[in-house]
Design a protein around this motif. Structure first.
Motif, PDB file in Angstrom:
ATOM      1  N   UNK A  93       0.858  -1.186   0.000  1.00 18.21           N
ATOM      2  CA  UNK A  93       0.000   0.000   0.000  1.00 18.21           C
ATOM      3  C   UNK A  93       0.898   1.241   0.000  1.00 18.21           C
ATOM      4  N   UNK A  94       0.941   1.946  -1.106  1.00 17.47           N
ATOM      5  CA  UNK A  94       1.789   3.141  -1.210  1.00 17.47           C
ATOM      6  C   UNK A  94       1.037   4.324  -0.620  1.00 17.47           C
ATOM      7  N   UNK A  95       1.591   4.897   0.453  1.00 17.36           N
ATOM      8  CA  UNK A  95       0.959   6.038   1.123  1.00 17.36           C
ATOM      9  C   UNK A  95       1.987   7.159   1.247  1.00 17.36           C
ATOM     10  N   UNK A  96       2.116   7.924   0.154  1.00 18.26           N
ATOM     11  CA  UNK A  96       3.043   9.053   0.152  1.00 18.26           C
ATOM     12  C   UNK A  96       2.307  10.321   0.604  1.00 18.26           C
ATOM     13  N   UNK A 141      -5.574   6.501  -1.511  1.00 17.97           N
ATOM     14  CA  UNK A 141      -6.186   7.746  -1.982  1.00 17.97           C
ATOM     15  C   UNK A 141      -6.427   8.693  -0.819  1.00 17.97           C
ATOM     16  N   UNK A 142      -6.140   9.972  -1.060  1.00 15.37           N
ATOM     17  CA  UNK A 142      -6.263  10.981  -0.006  1.00 15.37           C
ATOM     18  C   UNK A 142      -7.578  11.756  -0.078  1.00 15.37           C
ATOM     19  N   UNK A 176     -10.083  -0.892   0.944  1.00 13.92           N
ATOM     20  CA  UNK A 176     -10.543  -0.324  -0.325  1.00 13.92           C
ATOM     21  C   UNK A 176      -9.454   0.084  -1.313  1.00 13.92           C
ATOM     22  N   UNK A 177      -8.193   0.146  -0.880  1.00 14.41           N
ATOM     23  CA  UNK A 177      -7.152   0.682  -1.771  1.00 14.41           C
ATOM     24  C   UNK A 177      -7.026  -0.087  -3.075  1.00 14.41           C
ATOM     25  N   UNK A 178      -7.275  -1.399  -3.040  1.00 16.66           N
ATOM     26  CA  UNK A 178      -7.156  -2.197  -4.263  1.00 16.66           C
ATOM     27  C   UNK A 178      -8.410  -2.109  -5.135  1.00 16.66           C
ATOM     28  N   UNK A 179      -9.426  -1.374  -4.656  1.00 16.41           N
ATOM     29  CA  UNK A 179     -10.666  -1.217  -5.420  1.00 16.41           C
ATOM     30  C   UNK A 179     -11.019   0.266  -5.498  1.00 16.41           C
ATOM     31  N   UNK A 180     -10.147   1.071  -6.149  1.00 20.18           N
ATOM     32  CA  UNK A 180     -10.316   2.524  -6.111  1.00 20.18           C
ATOM     33  C   UNK A 180     -11.573   3.033  -6.793  1.00 20.18           C
TER      34      UNK A 180
END
Length: 605
Positions: free
Chosen positions: A250-253, A280-281, A310-314
Motif C-alpha cells: 500500500x503506497x501512502x506518500x 487515496x487521499x 478499499x485501496x485495491x478497489x479505487x
C-alpha cells in the motif's frame, strides 16, 4: 577519541549509585535504591535508581536518565559540559573541537554507528518530540530511537537483518539541514526487514520514517519508509533481491502533487510483479499521515483501516458513497440561479457544479454583455467569478461593466443614460456625469473587490492559480475559438477539442460550473441545432447545455430611457437536465450593455 566512545567509557567506569550517592541520601529497597528527588519538592521518596540498568527515574516529576543526565540536571549544564566534567574524573580528555570535527568527517564504522545509536537511545526521554508527533514509548524502544543531546537532534536507526547498519538524524535546529545520514552513507530504506517477515501480509510504504511509525502506532501495522519519495531505486533493489511473496503493498506518500506523482511512479515500477495499490487521499486535508494522526487520531485510524479494505478497489461504488453524501449536503449540489427566470426554468434551476455551459452567438448580439451580466448575477449571490477574456482587454471589460451600472442608475431618468460609452470615448461627458460615473464605479469596486477576477490571455494556465485560492468560484470564458491549448494541435477542430479537454479537467478538479462563449459556423448561421456551432463535435458531447443566441428582428426598438433594443432568441439545442428546442426571449439594450427577459407572448415583438 570520539564523543560516543568517551560517553561509553564514562558509563562503564562511573557507577551511578556511587555518583548519585555523593549528593543524595540513598535507601536500599529490594534491588533498587530510593531517595528524595532533588529536582522537585519531594516529601516521600519518589526518586529510584536501578543499579542493573545504571538508570534513574523519578515517579514524581518524570525526570530520568543515566549518570550523565543526572550531572546535567544537578549542575544545570549542557551535555558537552557534563561529559567533560565526568571525563575529567576518570582521566579522559574530550579533545579539541577541531579534533572532534576531523573525526566526524571520517566514515563511521558499524561499531561506531551502533555505539552512537545506543547512547542517543538512552536520552530519548529527554525530549518531548516523539510524544508531540504521536509516537509511543513502545516504538521508541522497539526501534532504538533516541535523542542526540549534543546536536539537538532526533536519531532514527536503520536496521537490516535485525542489526543496526545506519541511522537518520532529524535536526531540530533550523540552521541545520532537516535530515542527515552518517558521513559517507546514503539514504537507506527504513524497516525493509518487513519484506522477509512472513507474518506481515500487508505492507505500507511511506515517504518518511515518522509516517511509517505513525501507521504502526495507529493500527499496529509495521511499515516501510523510503526516507524520501525520491529514494525509490534503493528500495526497489532490496525488494527485487528479496522478492517477497503473498504480500500486498500500500503506497501512502504525502498528500501533495509531488507525493502523488512519486506514488504513481513507484506503482508503475511494482505493478507487474507485485500486488500493489496507491492509497487515496480524497477528503483528507492533511499534508501527510503523521499530521493526520496529530490532528485527529480516531479519523486517522479509520482512514488507515479503510485503505486496507478499499485501496485495491479505487473505483468501487463504496469508495464514492461518503464523498457523495458530503456532496449532497454541500452548496455544490444545488443549482445556482442564473438570474434569468426563463433560463433557470430550461435548466431546471440554473447552473450545476461540474458542468460546462456554452452559448453560441453570431456577431453583434451582445454575447460578451450577456456573459458579464451573468457574472453580475452570480456576484450578487456571493459567488467568486473568474472571467478569462481571450478577446478584449480588461479595460474594455471594466468600461462595459461600469457603463451598465451607470445606465441602470439613469434608466428611469429621461435624460439618456444610454450610449455613455460613446461619451467616454469622445470625451463629451459633462463633469456631473463623470462624477456620477466615478461614484458608480467606486461602489461596484467596493462590493466586489475580491470577488471578481479578470484574466487576459489565450491560455488556461493562470486559471488554475486563481481557482486554487477561491472558495466558491465560477469560470467564464470569452471565447472558445481564441484559446490556445497547452498541447500542440494540427487543425482548428483539434485545437478546440484540446481546449474543451482542459475545461473538462478544470470543472472536474474544482467541481465548478464553467460558462463559455463560442462562435458559430458562418455556413450554418440559420441552423437551429448543434451543427450551428463551430467544431460542433466537442460541444455536442461535452456540454451540459448549449444555446444559440440569434437576433430575432432587424429593426431596433427604441426607448427614450434605454436607447435601442434588439430581440435576442436563445434556442436550447443541448440540455442534459431537460428538454431541447425551448426558446428564451430577451431584449438586448446595447447602449447600456443590458439584457432583460421578456415574455415570449409579448405583443411588442
Amino acid at each position: 577519541m570520539q564523543m560516543q566512545e568517551i560517553v561509553k567509557e564514562i558509563k562503564s567506569k562511573i557507577d551511578i549509585i556511587d555518583y548519585i550517592g555523593r549528593y543524595l541520601q540513598l535507601e536500599k529497597e529490594g534491588s533498587s535504591y530510593k531517595a528524595l528527588c532533588p529536582f522537585h519538592p519531594d516529601k516521600n521518596p519518589s526518586f529510584y535508581i536501578k543499579p542493573s540498568e545504571q538508570f534513574f527515574h523519578c515517579f514524581g516529576c518524570g525526570v530520568g536518565g543515566d549518570v550523565i543526565t543526572f550531572a546535567m540536571k544537578y549542575y544545570n549544564v549542557d551535555f558537552k559540559e557534563a561529559v567533560k566534567m565526568l571525563a575529567e574524573e576518570i582521566g579522559l580528555s574530550t579533545g579539541s573541537k577541531q579534533t572532534e570535527e576531523n573525526t566526524q568527517e571520517e566514515k563511521l564504522s558499524i561499531d561506531q554507528i551502533i555505539a552512537y545509536v545506543e547512547t542517543c537511545h538512552q536520552y530519548a526521554s529527554l525530549t518531548s518530540y516523539f510524544a508531540d508527533r504521536g509516537i509511543p514509548t513502545s516504538l521508541i524502544d522497539k526501534y532504538k530511537m533516541g535523542f542526540d543531546v549534543e546536536n539537538n537532534a532526533i536519531v532514527l536507526p536503520i536496521f537490516q537483518d535485525g542489526q543496526i547498519i545506519s541511522y537518520v538524524r532529524r535536526n531540530l535546529d533550523d540552521n541545520k539541514p532537516r535530515y542527515e545520514f552518517p558521513k559517507g552513507s546514503n539514504a537507506i530504506p527504513f524497516n525493509v526487514d518487513l519484506l522477509k517477515d512472513d507474518q506481515q501480509r500487508n505492507v505500507f510504504i511511506a515517504e518518511g520514517i515518522f509516517d511509517a511509525l505513525t501507521i504502526e502506532a495507529a493500527i499496529g501495522q509495521p511499515a516501510i519508509a523510503l526516507n524520501g519519495c525520491e529514494n525509490q531505486k534503493e528500495f526497489l533493489q532490496v525488494l527485487n533481491l528479496i522478492k517477497p511473496k503473498s504480500k500486498k503493498f500500500y503506497i501512502l506518500f504525502d498528500n501533495d502533487e509531488a507525493g502523488s506523482k512519486a506514488a504513481k511512479q513507484l506503482f508503475d515500477k511494482m505493478k507487474n510483479q507485485y500486488e500493489v495499490a496507491i492509497c487515496r487521499w480524497e477528503g483528507a486535508p492533511y499534508k501527510d499521515i503523521n499530521e493526520f494522526l496529530q490532528n485527529s487520531q480516531d479519523e486517522c485510524i479509520k482512514f488507515l483501516k479503510w485503505q486496507l479494505k478499499a485501496a485495491f478497489y479505487p473505483y468501487a461504488l463504496i469508495n464514492f458513497a461518503a464523498q457523495y453524501v458530503d456532496f449532497l449536503k454541500s452548496d455544490k449540489f444545488k443549482a445556482i440561479s442564473t438570474g434569468f427566470k426563463q433560463l433557470d426554468d430550461v435548466l431546471n434551476g440554473g447552473f450545476v457544479a461540474g458542468n460546462l455551459y456554452v452559448f453560441g452567438a453570431k456577431p453583434s448580439v451582445g454575447k460578451t454583455t450577456f456573459l458579464l451580466q451573468l457574472i453580475d448575477n452570480f456576484l450578487q449571490q456571493g459567488y467568486e467569478c473568474v472571467f478569462l477574456s481571450a478577446e478584449m482587454p480588461k479595460e474594455e471589460i471594466l468600461t462595459r461593466i461600469f457603463c451598465r451600472e451607470y445606465g441602470l442608475k439613469k434608466v428611469n431618468v429621461k435624460v439618456a443614460g444610454f450610449d455613455f460609452y460613446r461619451k467616454l470615448r469622445t470625451r463629451t461627458a459633462t463633469q456631473e456625469e463623470m462624477q456620477e460615473f466615478m461614484s458608480v464605479m467606486q461602489d461596484y469596486i467596493m462590493r466586489y473587490a475580491f470577488k471578481l477576477h479578470i484574466l487576459e490571455g489565450q491560455r488556461l494556465d493562470e486559471v488554475y492559480y486563481v481557482l486554487d485560492r477561491l472558495q466558491k468560484p465560477i469560470l467564464f470564458v470569452d471565447y472558445l475559438q481564441l484559446l490556445q491549448p497547452a498541447k500542440p494541435y494540427q487543425s482548428d477542430k483539434q485545437r478546440v477539442d484540446l481546449i474543451m479537454q482542459e475545461l473538462f479537467e478544470i470543472k472536474n478538479k474544482f467541481l465548478i460550473p464553467v460558462v463559455a462563449i463560442s462562435s458559430l459556423n458562418r455556413e450554418s448561421y440559420d441552423d437551429d441545432d448543434i451543427k450551428a456551432f463551430k467544431e460542433s463535435g466537442s460541444i455536442e458531447y461535452g456540454t451540459a447545455a448549449a444555446f444559440l443566441m440569434k437576433r430575432d428582428d432587424d429593426k431596433p426598438i427604441h426607448d427614450d430611457y434605454k436607447g435601442n433594443g434588439y430581440t435576442i432568441k436563445f434556442n436550447c439545442v443541448k440540455n442534459r437536465y431537460g428538454s431541447i428546442g425551448e426558446n428564451i426571449t430577451m431584449r438586448f439594450w446595447g447602449g447600456i450593455y443590458l439584457f432583460e427577459e421578456i415574455d415570449n407572448n409579448d405583443n411588442s415583438l
